[in-house]
Write an enzyme that holds these catalytic residues in place. Structure first.
Site, PDB file in Angstrom:
ATOM      1  N   TRP B 154     -13.121  12.417  10.273  1.00  0.00           N
ATOM      2  CA  TRP B 154     -11.868  11.957  10.879  1.00  0.00           C
ATOM      3  C   TRP B 154     -10.698  12.164   9.921  1.00  0.00           C
ATOM      4  O   TRP B 154      -9.552  12.151  10.329  1.00  0.00           O
ATOM      5  CB  TRP B 154     -11.954  10.488  11.285  1.00  0.00           C
ATOM      6  CG  TRP B 154     -11.685   9.491  10.210  1.00  0.00           C
ATOM      7  CD1 TRP B 154     -12.548   9.106   9.238  1.00  0.00           C
ATOM      8  CD2 TRP B 154     -10.473   8.764   9.981  1.00  0.00           C
ATOM      9  NE1 TRP B 154     -11.943   8.177   8.423  1.00  0.00           N
ATOM     10  CE2 TRP B 154     -10.665   7.948   8.856  1.00  0.00           C
ATOM     11  CE3 TRP B 154      -9.239   8.711  10.631  1.00  0.00           C
ATOM     12  CZ2 TRP B 154      -9.677   7.102   8.352  1.00  0.00           C
ATOM     13  CZ3 TRP B 154      -8.259   7.860  10.116  1.00  0.00           C
ATOM     14  CH2 TRP B 154      -8.487   7.080   8.993  1.00  0.00           C
ATOM     15  N   HIS B 265      -4.010   4.863   4.807  1.00  0.00           N
ATOM     16  CA  HIS B 265      -4.222   3.501   4.339  1.00  0.00           C
ATOM     17  C   HIS B 265      -3.468   2.455   5.156  1.00  0.00           C
ATOM     18  O   HIS B 265      -4.050   1.468   5.570  1.00  0.00           O
ATOM     19  CB  HIS B 265      -4.018   3.312   2.843  1.00  0.00           C
ATOM     20  CG  HIS B 265      -4.732   2.071   2.438  1.00  0.00           C
ATOM     21  ND1 HIS B 265      -6.080   2.042   2.202  1.00  0.00           N
ATOM     22  CD2 HIS B 265      -4.328   0.790   2.386  1.00  0.00           C
ATOM     23  CE1 HIS B 265      -6.457   0.802   2.000  1.00  0.00           C
ATOM     24  NE2 HIS B 265      -5.416   0.021   2.101  1.00  0.00           N
ATOM     25  N   GLU B 267      -2.921   2.767   8.097  1.00  0.00           N
ATOM     26  CA  GLU B 267      -3.692   2.755   9.335  1.00  0.00           C
ATOM     27  C   GLU B 267      -4.795   1.689   9.303  1.00  0.00           C
ATOM     28  O   GLU B 267      -5.006   0.987  10.289  1.00  0.00           O
ATOM     29  CB  GLU B 267      -4.301   4.147   9.574  1.00  0.00           C
ATOM     30  CG  GLU B 267      -5.326   4.219  10.697  1.00  0.00           C
ATOM     31  CD  GLU B 267      -4.737   4.013  12.082  1.00  0.00           C
ATOM     32  OE1 GLU B 267      -3.495   4.155  12.213  1.00  0.00           O
ATOM     33  OE2 GLU B 267      -5.494   3.720  13.010  1.00  0.00           O
ATOM     34  N   SER B 280      -5.907 -16.466  13.027  1.00  0.00           N
ATOM     35  CA  SER B 280      -4.981 -17.555  12.712  1.00  0.00           C
ATOM     36  C   SER B 280      -4.631 -18.387  13.936  1.00  0.00           C
ATOM     37  O   SER B 280      -4.073 -19.473  13.813  1.00  0.00           O
ATOM     38  CB  SER B 280      -3.696 -17.003  12.103  1.00  0.00           C
ATOM     39  OG  SER B 280      -3.979 -16.235  10.967  1.00  0.00           O
ATOM     40  N   HIS B 314      -6.097   5.515  -3.729  1.00  0.00           N
ATOM     41  CA  HIS B 314      -7.415   4.987  -4.094  1.00  0.00           C
ATOM     42  C   HIS B 314      -8.513   5.632  -3.253  1.00  0.00           C
ATOM     43  O   HIS B 314      -9.686   5.431  -3.532  1.00  0.00           O
ATOM     44  CB  HIS B 314      -7.464   3.448  -4.044  1.00  0.00           C
ATOM     45  CG  HIS B 314      -7.385   2.847  -2.689  1.00  0.00           C
ATOM     46  ND1 HIS B 314      -6.791   1.636  -2.451  1.00  0.00           N
ATOM     47  CD2 HIS B 314      -7.822   3.260  -1.487  1.00  0.00           C
ATOM     48  CE1 HIS B 314      -6.870   1.341  -1.182  1.00  0.00           C
ATOM     49  NE2 HIS B 314      -7.487   2.308  -0.565  1.00  0.00           N
ATOM     50  N   HIS B 315      -8.121   6.388  -2.246  1.00  0.00           N
ATOM     51  CA  HIS B 315      -9.116   7.188  -1.513  1.00  0.00           C
ATOM     52  C   HIS B 315      -9.381   8.511  -2.230  1.00  0.00           C
ATOM     53  O   HIS B 315     -10.184   9.305  -1.764  1.00  0.00           O
ATOM     54  CB  HIS B 315      -8.624   7.477  -0.101  1.00  0.00           C
ATOM     55  CG  HIS B 315      -8.394   6.240   0.717  1.00  0.00           C
ATOM     56  ND1 HIS B 315      -9.371   5.675   1.496  1.00  0.00           N
ATOM     57  CD2 HIS B 315      -7.310   5.447   0.857  1.00  0.00           C
ATOM     58  CE1 HIS B 315      -8.889   4.592   2.092  1.00  0.00           C
ATOM     59  NE2 HIS B 315      -7.636   4.425   1.711  1.00  0.00           N
ATOM     60  N   THR B 340      -4.565 -11.171   0.466  1.00  0.00           N
ATOM     61  CA  THR B 340      -5.712 -11.260   1.371  1.00  0.00           C
ATOM     62  C   THR B 340      -6.519 -12.515   1.052  1.00  0.00           C
ATOM     63  O   THR B 340      -6.966 -13.228   1.957  1.00  0.00           O
ATOM     64  CB  THR B 340      -6.601 -10.015   1.246  1.00  0.00           C
ATOM     65  OG1 THR B 340      -5.755  -8.866   1.243  1.00  0.00           O
ATOM     66  CG2 THR B 340      -7.559  -9.912   2.401  1.00  0.00           C
ATOM     67  N   ARG B 462     -22.442   9.752   2.207  1.00  0.00           N
ATOM     68  CA  ARG B 462     -22.142   9.574   3.626  1.00  0.00           C
ATOM     69  C   ARG B 462     -22.057  10.942   4.300  1.00  0.00           C
ATOM     70  O   ARG B 462     -22.042  11.971   3.640  1.00  0.00           O
ATOM     71  CB  ARG B 462     -20.823   8.816   3.787  1.00  0.00           C
ATOM     72  CG  ARG B 462     -19.639   9.541   3.206  1.00  0.00           C
ATOM     73  CD  ARG B 462     -18.417   8.657   3.117  1.00  0.00           C
ATOM     74  NE  ARG B 462     -17.814   8.459   4.427  1.00  0.00           N
ATOM     75  CZ  ARG B 462     -16.522   8.172   4.612  1.00  0.00           C
ATOM     76  NH1 ARG B 462     -15.703   8.078   3.571  1.00  0.00           N
ATOM     77  NH2 ARG B 462     -16.028   8.005   5.806  1.00  0.00           N
TER      78      ARG B 462
END
Lengths: 61, 545, 303
Positions: B154, B265, B267, B280, B314-315, B340, B462
């Site tokens: 993808w 990212h 995304e 929440s 970072h990907h 987070t 993968r």
């Protein structure tokens, strides 16, 4: 069909204007990101110059 | 309930007025109602049904993947078709299932939650939905063209993607269409939230689902055009002689990855931020206690949205980016753990000293809370560049993002449907079956994805259709979990259909301590949500804090 | 709630139990953690991985503990009444913002240190150029000019065909064996110059702690030095999707003592000399007469 929100918008032409303005601004932002990234890539490749020479330039970074 | 302080919704004056207005509405019937739909609820319904359909198709692609990976050796499909399956699974799930599901929920809920009669741009709304079936028909049909469906992942990395057969232009056109649809949907959300709020519905009174979608929509508007730009350049590389990403022509394959992940990212936060909003809303309702730290939640969401634009590389830690870049992106990525974490702590503090009950929406929200946190832990591990040298491109990554997307985003979507379905339909669903749905999903999603951590750490890459024999055991476990998880999801449409057909009538409030404007409307909610704006008193009562 | 946490407890227990060396049997069930590897870097990576893992476990115990406690104690069905005033507490919110920051710094510092060591490619004693193809690798020893291609061995290739009828369990090192392994000396800093000829590949050997993308037009650098007492065969494979044969381009590194390596290199050099007799070239199995990329492509197309 869209009586509900038309009633709200019709009753408030100022809101109608604001809706149109926000929509256009956001559409322009989206378009700017689309074109901006393509232009950026074009400029990057033209700065490097074409041909095999720049593959070594890229490699040596 | 005794401690419940709010008046029953049915006595609300606002919707007595409202019901009168409703009678004047002449809505189209039959197919016109859907094809010419401009009503936010009809469009929301179509989005949700479409997302469900794509979830089943994308899920069946995943079943092919897990079947081939059940044991070593190639038993079922050609490696190229396997690669098509991984690619199509991701595209269908991300762009076909999760994103349209969120847009569907936004359509249903935002007007009701901010006291508006409908979305601000109903015709645009129609367009942004109806692009999708065409986009996915086009993408699905690539399975039958020479060269097969796209098989480059993808992420569409150049130069591999350029080797795609006849599916290449079709895939790119389909992605352009999905992007256009998302951008139009996002514009609609922002315009609605900025201009259609009822008087008295201040920004910091909006429910968190509205807030998270507001921020998500900005991410969409900045990120989707970048993807469109990237695939446009792929297209010109293939057909018009440009060499943006072709090394032999002086282009730069890494440039594609930078552009792709600048989209990619944000995304992933587009997929998860609305889930934060849903959770929440659900947790306070079933803890019978207002959300802990509402404003902190808003700021945390906004800072996650901002940070999502400065972590993309970072990907790409193993592509050879310079040391300074690696350090910067490692630190910025780790920084995301702070807001987070704040969110997770706030949800926990909301439950603390609450009065908890465990109806299906709460179960799915709790499943989210636990398993999203596990995904967050593996995300923190992945942020460490040296460790990422071992994790990158392995099943550890697959386990990580499936933990945040399946028991994360998907559980939140299912929880949202179980939470608001009685409001939408006016009927209660079978809570016992829905509880079963939760337990089956939770057990098997862990059987499915937890062993993938082991596989990745032990060295299984993968996107491979066949593997060395030492990976057999955990792959079998994972596949069994996959089949069982897939089967359990068939309960979901059954429960929804059963509810629509023969559910008991639901009350207006539905859940005794539900807060927010949507619960002040009767169930099912009227066709035009707030034909007359809600009173400020009603808004103040509905505000979560 | 016991049902709720049972799968996780079971998984965690399984994880902890199998982390103990005794439980790490040869079967696939024991294959659940990163190998320590045989280089200084791979061991540092392993330590960092375990550090971060235990940090996560500790945070998890606290966070999940509070969640589970709340779910067990504050139940509506027990008649508990919610404390609706507990909606904000600046002090605790500041605390749970600062504590994670401190933990993150604690993890980031060793990570950055290791990263700087990984990036230090200076003063290599041996330089090997690695070129990725669809689907195989080419290795060029730059100092001596020895060069050969390395692709999936014939038995794995045959067994991995669709419906081959061959049980992969009967193939030794199924999908993890090549015709010509990369031979390296132990105790030597080896610089890899990694690139690709067609699409992006990624060269990964877990035990060496090296993963680096092979990208057309780029020459990426990575280094490793196998511990002097860790001669042996180390296996890995391509980790960047590169098309149909992505799963079928393994990497085998044969780390030998310096003397053995030099002997091997000398024989390779002799066999690959332009003046070497033709029959000697064909007779030598390893690396002789490296196939052209076209030949390699043809060979790969078989699969």
């Amino acid at each position: 069909m869209i009586a509900g929100q038309m009633r709200v918008l019709d009753s408030d032409p100022e809101r109608r204007r604001r809706v149109r303005r926000t929509t256009l601004v956001l559409a322009c932002v989206a378009l700017a990101f689309y074109i901006g990234f393509i232009v950026m890539s074009v400029m990057r490749s033209s700065r490097q110059g074409g041909g095999a020479a720049d593959t070594t330039a890229a490699a040596s970074r | 309930m005794a401690e419940h302080t709010h008046a029953p919704a049915a006595t609300s004056p606002a919707h007595a007025v409202h019901a009168v207005h409703d009678e004047h509405d002449h809505r189209p019937h039959g197919w016109r109602r859907w094809v010419y739909a401009t009503n936010h609820k009809d469009i929301g319904t179509m989005y949700l049904v479409f997302a469900g359909l794509m979830f089943l198709i994308g899920g069946s692609f995943a079943m092919v993947i897990r079947a081939e990976l059940f044991e070593p050796g190639m038993q079922l499909v050609d490696p190229q078709f396997f690669n098509s399956m991984t690619t199509m699974h991701a595209l269908f799930m991300i762009f076909g299932a999760v994103m349209p599901a969120w847009t569907g929920l936004a359509n249903w809920l935002i007007p009701m939650q901010i006291g508006a009669p409908d979305m601000a741009l109903p015709r645009l709304n129609n367009l942004s939905f109806w692009i999708l079936p065409f986009a996915f028909t086009l993408l699905f049909s690539t399975l039958f063209v020479p060269g097969g469906a796209p098989a480059g992942g993808w992420t569409l990395y150049a130069p591999l993607m350029v080797q795609t057969g006849d599916a290449f232009p079709m895939t790119i056109f389909a992605i352009h269409m999905m992007g256009a649809s998302s951008i139009l949907g996002a514009i609609n959300v922002i315009v609605t939230i900025m201009n259609m709020r009822a008087k008295g519905m201040g920004l910091l009174r909006m429910p968190l689902f509205v807030w998270t979608w507001f921020i998500t929509a900005f991410l969409l508007i900045a990120a989707m055009p970048v993807l469109a730009g990237a695939v446009t350049m792929l297209l010109t590389d293939h057909y018009f002689g440009t060499t943006f990403f072709t090394a032999t022509g002086g282009g730069d394959p890494i440039m594609f990855q930078h552009i792709f992940w600048f989209f990619g990212h944000p995304e992933v936060y587009i997929l998860i931020l609305p889930a934060f909003g849903v959770v929440s809303e659900i947790i306070p309702t079933f803890s019978r206690k207002p959300l802990f730290g509402y404003e902190t939640m808003v700021y945390a969401t906004a800072s996650i949205g901002f940070l999502s634009f400065i972590v993309w590389a970072h990907h790409m830690f193993v592509t050879g980016i310079p040391l300074a870049g690696q350090l910067f992106f490692m630190l910025s990525t780790m920084l995301i753990a702070v807001p987070t974490g704040v969110k997770v702590f706030n949800w926990t503090a909301t439950m603390y000293k609450g009065s908890l009950s465990f109806e299906p929406p709460m179960l799915f929200a709790l499943g989210f809370l636990f398993m999203f946190t596990i995904g967050g832990f593996s995300g923190l591990m992945l942020a460490l560049v040296p460790a990422d040298y071992e994790y990158h491109g392995t099943y550890f990554v697959v386990a990580h993002f499936h933990y945040v997307l399946v028991p994360g985003a998907i559980f939140a979507i299912i929880g949202a449907v179980y939470y608001w379905l009685p409001k939408w339909s006016g009927k209660m669903y079978d809570m016992r079956l829905a509880t079963w749905h939760f337990w089956l999903s939770t057990v098997f999603v862990n059987v499915l994805f937890f062993p993938q951590h082991f596989l990745g750490l032990a060295g299984m890459p993968r996107r491979i259709p066949d593997y060395a024999v030492q990976f057999t055991d955990w792959n079998m476990v994972s596949s069994i979990g996959g089949f069982a998880f897939g089967l359990s999801q068939l309960l979901f449409p059954y429960i929804v259909l059963k509810c629509l057909r023969s559910g008991e009538p639901a009350t207006g409030r539905v859940w005794e301590s539900a807060h927010g404007l949507e619960w002040e409307l009767p169930s099912p909610a009227p066709y035009h949500s707030w034909g007359e704006p809600p009173s400020e008193a009603l808004i103040a009562r509905g505000a979560a804090h | 709630m016991v049902q709720k946490i049972a799968p996780k407890l079971a998984a965690l227990t399984a994880l902890l139990v199998s982390l103990s060396p005794a439980a790490r049997a040869q079967s696939g069930w024991g294959e659940i953690n990163m190998p320590r590897g045989v280089t200084m870097i791979s061991q540092k990576i392993y330590d960092l991985h375990m550090l971060c893992f235990w940090v996560c476990v500790a945070i998890g115990i606290v966070v999940f503990g509070v969640m589970i406690y709340s779910m067990v104690v504050f139940r509506h069905s027990k008649g508990v009444v919610a404390d609706t005033t507990l909606v904000h507490n600046t002090r605790i919110e500041v605390i749970w913002t600062i504590i994670p920051v401190c933990i993150l710094i604690g993890v980031a510092v060793p990570a950055a240190r290791t990263l700087i060591q990984i990036s230090d490619t200076r003063n290599p004693e041996l330089t090997i150029k690695v070129i990725g193809y669809q689907w195989g690798w080419q290795y060029q020893y730059l100092e001596s000019g020895v060069s050969f291609f390395s692709k999936l061995d014939a038995r794995s290739n045959a067994a991995s065909q669709l419906d081959s009828g061959i049980d992969p369990n009967t193939v030794p090192n199924y999908l993890r064996d090549v015709d010509h392994p990369l031979v390296v000396p132990v105790g030597t800093k080896i610089l890899l110059l990694i690139t690709a000829d067609d699409v992006i590949h990624s060269w990964w050997v877990p035990d060496l702690g090296v993963k680096m993308d092979a990208i057309p037009g780029y020459i990426n650098e990575a280094w490793f030095a196998v511990d002097a007492d860790k001669a042996g065969v180390y296996r890995g494979q391509c980790t960047e999707l590169c098309g149909r044969g992505h799963a079928f381009m393994p990497i085998v590194v044969d780390a030998r003592s310096k003397a053995d390596f030099n002997a091997w290199l000398d024989s390779e050099e002799a066999a690959q000399k332009p003046g070497a007799p033709a029959q000697a070239t064909t007779a030598a199995p390893a690396g002789a007469a490296p196939p052209t990329p076209a030949q390699l492509a043809e060979a790969s197309a078989v699969r």
